[in-house]
Write a protein that holds these residues in place. Sequence first.
Motif, PDB file in Angstrom:
ATOM      1  N   HIS A 127       1.178   4.385   1.160  1.00 27.91           N
ATOM      2  CA  HIS A 127       0.589   5.450   2.526  1.00 27.91           C
ATOM      3  C   HIS A 127       0.569   6.707   2.933  1.00 27.91           C
ATOM      4  CE1 HIS A 127      -0.289   1.534   4.734  1.00 27.91           C
ATOM      5  NE2 HIS A 127       1.304   1.288   4.680  1.00 27.91           N
ATOM      6  N   GLU A 128       1.527   7.515   1.226  1.00 24.89           N
ATOM      7  CA  GLU A 128       1.480   8.416   0.761  1.00 24.89           C
ATOM      8  C   GLU A 128       0.347   9.255   0.059  1.00 24.89           C
ATOM      9  OE1 GLU A 128       5.176  10.129  -0.685  1.00 24.89           O
ATOM     10  OE2 GLU A 128       5.897   9.172   1.125  1.00 24.89           O
TER      11      GLU A 128
ATOM     12  N   ILE B 109       1.393  -0.868  -0.068  1.00 26.80           N
ATOM     13  CA  ILE B 109      -0.345   0.204  -0.164  1.00 26.80           C
ATOM     14  C   ILE B 109       1.116   1.520   0.002  1.00 26.80           C
ATOM     15  CG2 ILE B 109      -1.966   1.683   0.664  1.00 26.80           C
ATOM     16  CD1 ILE B 109      -2.695  -1.706   2.586  1.00 26.80           C
TER      17      ILE B 109
END
Length: 89
Positions: free
Chosen positions: A55-56, A53
Amino acid sequence: MKVVPGAAATPVAGIAPAAEIRTPATAATSAPSKLQSSVLQPAMAAMSEMPDIDHEKVAALKTALERGELPFNPAKLAALIDRYHRSGR
Protein backbone atom coordinates in the motif's frame (compact mmCIF):
# COMPACT_ATOMS: atom_id res chain seq x y z
CA MET A 1 -19.26 -35.03 -31.01
CA LYS A 2 -21.85 -33.10 -29.09
CA VAL A 3 -21.42 -32.27 -25.42
CA VAL A 4 -24.68 -32.62 -23.53
CA PRO A 5 -25.03 -31.54 -19.89
CA GLY A 6 -25.56 -34.54 -17.65
CA ALA A 7 -24.36 -37.06 -20.23
CA ALA A 8 -21.96 -39.74 -19.04
CA ALA A 9 -18.31 -39.24 -20.00
CA THR A 10 -16.76 -41.74 -22.35
CA PRO A 11 -13.36 -42.96 -21.10
CA VAL A 12 -10.42 -42.48 -23.45
CA ALA A 13 -7.82 -45.25 -23.64
CA GLY A 14 -4.50 -44.34 -22.07
CA ILE A 15 -5.82 -41.38 -20.06
CA ALA A 16 -6.30 -41.66 -16.31
CA PRO A 17 -9.79 -41.01 -14.92
CA ALA A 18 -10.21 -37.65 -13.22
CA ALA A 19 -10.25 -39.33 -9.80
CA GLU A 20 -6.69 -40.55 -10.35
CA ILE A 21 -5.26 -37.19 -11.43
CA ARG A 22 -3.51 -35.20 -8.71
CA THR A 23 -4.24 -31.52 -8.87
CA PRO A 24 -1.80 -28.84 -7.66
CA ALA A 25 -4.06 -28.18 -4.66
CA THR A 26 -3.86 -31.83 -3.64
CA ALA A 27 -0.11 -31.90 -4.17
CA ALA A 28 0.37 -28.75 -2.09
CA THR A 29 -1.32 -30.32 0.93
CA SER A 30 0.86 -33.43 0.84
CA ALA A 31 4.37 -33.74 2.25
CA PRO A 32 6.92 -31.13 1.05
CA SER A 33 8.30 -31.97 -2.37
CA LYS A 34 11.96 -32.04 -3.35
CA LEU A 35 11.58 -28.44 -4.57
CA GLN A 36 10.82 -27.31 -1.05
CA SER A 37 14.36 -27.76 0.16
CA SER A 38 15.78 -26.29 3.33
CA VAL A 39 16.79 -23.25 1.26
CA LEU A 40 13.39 -22.73 -0.35
CA GLN A 41 11.27 -23.28 2.76
CA PRO A 42 12.41 -20.09 4.58
CA ALA A 43 11.89 -18.04 1.41
CA MET A 44 8.38 -19.43 0.96
CA ALA A 45 7.60 -18.73 4.63
CA ALA A 46 8.82 -15.13 4.26
CA MET A 47 6.73 -14.66 1.11
CA SER A 48 3.61 -16.01 2.80
CA GLU A 49 4.00 -13.38 5.52
CA MET A 50 4.24 -10.52 3.00
CA PRO A 51 1.07 -8.58 2.17
CA ASP A 52 -0.46 -9.10 -1.27
CA ILE A 53 -0.36 -5.34 -1.97
CA ASP A 54 2.33 -2.87 -0.93
CA HIS A 55 0.00 0.00 0.00
CA GLU A 56 2.89 2.42 0.64
CA LYS A 57 4.27 1.87 -2.86
CA VAL A 58 0.80 2.24 -4.40
CA ALA A 59 0.35 5.57 -2.58
CA ALA A 60 3.79 6.77 -3.72
CA LEU A 61 2.99 5.87 -7.33
CA LYS A 62 -0.38 7.65 -7.16
CA THR A 63 1.30 10.78 -5.77
CA ALA A 64 4.00 10.72 -8.45
CA LEU A 65 1.35 10.27 -11.15
CA GLU A 66 -0.72 13.18 -9.79
CA ARG A 67 2.37 15.41 -9.71
CA GLY A 68 3.26 14.53 -13.28
CA GLU A 69 6.51 12.87 -12.19
CA LEU A 70 5.45 9.55 -13.67
CA PRO A 71 4.82 9.56 -17.41
CA PHE A 72 1.47 8.17 -18.52
CA ASN A 73 0.49 7.50 -22.12
CA PRO A 74 -3.19 6.46 -22.30
CA ALA A 75 -2.89 5.53 -26.00
CA LYS A 76 -0.03 3.13 -25.25
CA LEU A 77 -1.98 1.60 -22.36
CA ALA A 78 -5.04 1.13 -24.59
CA ALA A 79 -2.88 -0.54 -27.27
CA LEU A 80 -1.35 -2.90 -24.69
CA ILE A 81 -4.78 -3.83 -23.31
CA ASP A 82 -6.06 -4.44 -26.84
CA ARG A 83 -3.02 -6.58 -27.71
CA TYR A 84 -3.45 -8.63 -24.52
CA HIS A 85 -7.09 -9.40 -25.21
CA ARG A 86 -6.48 -10.22 -28.89
CA SER A 87 -3.73 -12.70 -27.97
CA GLY A 88 -6.32 -15.17 -26.66
CA ARG A 89 -4.91 -15.50 -23.14
